[in-house]
Write an enzyme that holds these catalytic residues in place. Structure first.
Site, PDB file in Angstrom:
ATOM      1  N   HIS A  25      30.582 -18.739   7.048  1.00  0.00           N
ATOM      2  CA  HIS A  25      29.506 -19.750   7.561  1.00  0.00           C
ATOM      3  C   HIS A  25      30.295 -21.281   7.463  1.00  0.00           C
ATOM      4  O   HIS A  25      31.214 -21.239   6.590  1.00  0.00           O
ATOM      5  CB  HIS A  25      28.249 -19.447   7.359  1.00  0.00           C
ATOM      6  N   THR A  49      25.594 -23.668   2.240  1.00  0.00           N
ATOM      7  CA  THR A  49      24.197 -23.584   1.662  1.00  0.00           C
ATOM      8  C   THR A  49      23.569 -24.646   0.967  1.00  0.00           C
ATOM      9  O   THR A  49      22.514 -24.611   1.298  1.00  0.00           O
ATOM     10  CB  THR A  49      24.708 -22.454   0.454  1.00  0.00           C
ATOM     11  N   ASP A  53      19.130 -16.821   1.736  1.00  0.00           N
ATOM     12  CA  ASP A  53      20.398 -17.531   2.073  1.00  0.00           C
ATOM     13  C   ASP A  53      20.945 -16.467   3.012  1.00  0.00           C
ATOM     14  O   ASP A  53      21.154 -15.284   2.687  1.00  0.00           O
ATOM     15  CB  ASP A  53      20.974 -17.331   0.635  1.00  0.00           C
ATOM     16  N   HIS A  55      29.107 -12.234   2.886  1.00  0.00           N
ATOM     17  CA  HIS A  55      30.284 -12.674   2.603  1.00  0.00           C
ATOM     18  C   HIS A  55      31.198 -11.678   2.019  1.00  0.00           C
ATOM     19  O   HIS A  55      32.127 -11.601   2.577  1.00  0.00           O
ATOM     20  CB  HIS A  55      30.233 -13.676   0.983  1.00  0.00           C
ATOM     21  N   ASP A 111      19.058 -20.976   5.568  1.00  0.00           N
ATOM     22  CA  ASP A 111      20.005 -22.099   5.562  1.00  0.00           C
ATOM     23  C   ASP A 111      21.063 -22.056   6.726  1.00  0.00           C
ATOM     24  O   ASP A 111      21.579 -23.026   7.179  1.00  0.00           O
ATOM     25  CB  ASP A 111      20.803 -22.387   4.019  1.00  0.00           C
ATOM     26  N   HIS A 112      21.554 -20.708   7.029  1.00  0.00           N
ATOM     27  CA  HIS A 112      22.536 -20.438   7.985  1.00  0.00           C
ATOM     28  C   HIS A 112      22.860 -19.229   8.322  1.00  0.00           C
ATOM     29  O   HIS A 112      22.052 -18.174   7.759  1.00  0.00           O
ATOM     30  CB  HIS A 112      23.941 -21.172   7.542  1.00  0.00           C
ATOM     31  N   TYR A 127      18.590 -21.914 -12.066  1.00  0.00           N
ATOM     32  CA  TYR A 127      19.080 -20.780 -11.322  1.00  0.00           C
ATOM     33  C   TYR A 127      19.783 -19.805 -12.662  1.00  0.00           C
ATOM     34  O   TYR A 127      20.651 -20.032 -13.310  1.00  0.00           O
ATOM     35  CB  TYR A 127      20.112 -21.184 -10.584  1.00  0.00           C
ATOM     36  N   ASN A 180      29.669 -27.997  -0.574  1.00  0.00           N
ATOM     37  CA  ASN A 180      29.214 -27.241  -1.781  1.00  0.00           C
ATOM     38  C   ASN A 180      30.393 -27.834  -2.911  1.00  0.00           C
ATOM     39  O   ASN A 180      29.818 -27.703  -4.132  1.00  0.00           O
ATOM     40  CB  ASN A 180      29.592 -25.889  -1.832  1.00  0.00           C
ATOM     41  N   ASP A 237      23.297 -13.454   1.612  1.00  0.00           N
ATOM     42  CA  ASP A 237      24.491 -14.240   1.922  1.00  0.00           C
ATOM     43  C   ASP A 237      25.491 -13.539   0.956  1.00  0.00           C
ATOM     44  O   ASP A 237      26.535 -13.445   1.334  1.00  0.00           O
ATOM     45  CB  ASP A 237      23.973 -15.675   1.270  1.00  0.00           C
TER      46      ASP A 237
END
Length: 424
Positions: free
Chosen positions: A361, A87, A51, A212, A254-255, A172, A108, A208
């Site tokens: 992002h 994401t 991620d 952030h 993903d980005h 998760y 999201n 990710d």
């Protein structure tokens, strides 16, 4: 009520689903499933998502293993995320071959006015309810054709989207280290042939989270990149030791990530703060507006344009750039909204009292290079030592399906011809 729900989208941390003190870390196994005789002879694909792993991170931070494998196999100059470069939408695009507006996971967080329900990534009930997700994920495609699959925490893998969960999966949580996730994959590959998954999806959130919190140029993000690189190296070595044939690795993200301009936040136009007339959904890198009275849409749009300040663009959903596949004609689930405010990177919309994070992002990857993602692939199916041009991430789906010998029975946006040159 919606204002409180909107805050969910601003939660940027390792947490993807809501957690509690009694997190269940147990594997879920769907009983009674076995590989068909045909499936047992098919190749293996291990699809790894890191991620927020920006297209240049491996070289920028000298990720030794990933550089080695990508140089020996196939690599793209960059991979273009689907819009918005967020994401959940992009993980689902990678695994279904559909653009977000086509599979319905457009953010999201969003509100479905037909269902009269909100969706939030941090809501476990939402995340595991397959009725929110359009398309048939790769694990479902495999399972329906007699091939077992497994997943370590890929977005949507704990849901029944498409009608078939993976045979083996973990809902998760944050309890497993990258090395422990690798060991879960190896345990699956040690199973007898009739119970061994041939498609495995694996998710790492570390780049990710640190991107952030600390920004893409931080020491913490560099450390996260090395942690993921080390885990991938361990995975490849341990798979090699198993002696399996026809194993393929597809490493994607993903980005990307950009350092946010938190010193000059954009203010949401005062007009839109009237809750009797509008619902607004602010991901900070995109502001979606739902006009409660449809007859007011054009009037509101003109008023916003007349009073617009710098730092962002305004679009009617019908006029949103077609190349991003996020306009009215693409909005199959009617979840986007009628007016879109599009910040110019790295500017963000910040509501009063809100805080931001160092990295962001969500912007268009076609105008903001920092949004671009990673694609590396190596193994028995892939050509060696080649570099391909940028491509859209929806094309990964037909590539993986082809390697596994799976027939795509429904419409997808991705095309095999885009990546066929990567195959032997």
């Amino acid at each position: 009520m919606k204002q409180a729900l909107q805050l969910l989208v601003l939660i940027f941390s390792l947490t993807v689903f809501g957690q509690n003190g009694n997190t269940d870390t147990a594997q879920v196994v769907i009983p009674g499933r076995y590989n068909s005789v045909e499936a047992q002879a098919k190749p293996y694909v291990i699809m790894i998502s890191a991620d927020g792993f920006r297209y240049d991170y491996a070289k920028k931070y000298h990720a030794e293993n990933l550089l080695k494998y990508s140089n020996e196999g196939t690599q793209a100059k960059a991979m273009l995320p689907s819009y918005p470069s967020i994401t959940f939408p992009n993980h689902w695009s990678l695994i279904t071959g559909l653009y977000p507006a086509h599979h319905g996971l457009i953010d999201n967080y969003f509100y479905d006015y037909k269902r009269k329900e909100p969706y939030a990534k941090s809501n476990k009930k939402n995340a595991e309810d397959g009725t929110w997700y359009g398309g048939l994920p790769l694990w479902g495609l495999a399972e329906k054709q007699g091939m077992l699959s497994a997943s370590v925490m890929w977005v949507g893998s704990a849901s029944d989207a498409g009608g078939a969960r993976p045979t083996y999966y973990y809902p998760y949580h944050e309890k497993f280290s990258p090395e422990e996730k690798v060991n879960k994959v190896i345990d699956w590959l040690r199973l007898p042939m009739d119970r061994r998954p041939h498609f495995i999806s694996l998710y790492f959130p570390e780049a990710d989270a640190n991107g952030h919190h600390f920004g893409p140029d931080s020491k913490e993000t560099e450390e996260a990149v090395h942690k993921i690189d080390q885990a991938v190296g361990q995975l490849v070595q341990k798979v090699k030791e198993l002696g399996l044939k026809n194993v393929n690795f597809v490493f994607v993200s993903d980005h990307g990530m950009i350092k946010a301009d938190n010193e000059n936040p954009l203010e949401i136009p005062q007009l839109l703060l009237d809750k009797n007339r509008f619902d607004i959904y602010n991901s900070q890198t995109l502001l979606r507006v739902y006009v409660k009275n449809p007859d007011e849409v054009k009037k509101v749009y003109k008023e916003l344009k007349a009073n617009k300040t710098g730092g962002y663009k305004i679009y009617l959903d019908k006029k949103f750039p077609g190349s991003l596949h996020f306009s009215t004609k693409d909005d199959r689930y009617s979840r986007i909204g009628q007016i879109l405010l599009f910040p110019e990177a790295p500017r963000i919309f910040l509501e009063k009292g809100e805080k931001s994070t160092a990295g962001k992002h969500g912007y268009s990857p076609k105008t903001v290079p920092e949004m671009k993602a990673t694609f590396y692939a190596w193994g028995s199916a892939f050509k060696r030592n080649i570099t391909i041009n940028e491509f859209e991430n929806v094309n990964v789906y037909p590539l993986v399906a082809h390697i596994l010998g799976l027939k795509i029975n429904g419409p997808v946006d991705g095309k095999l011809k885009v990546l066929k040159e990567t195959l032997k």
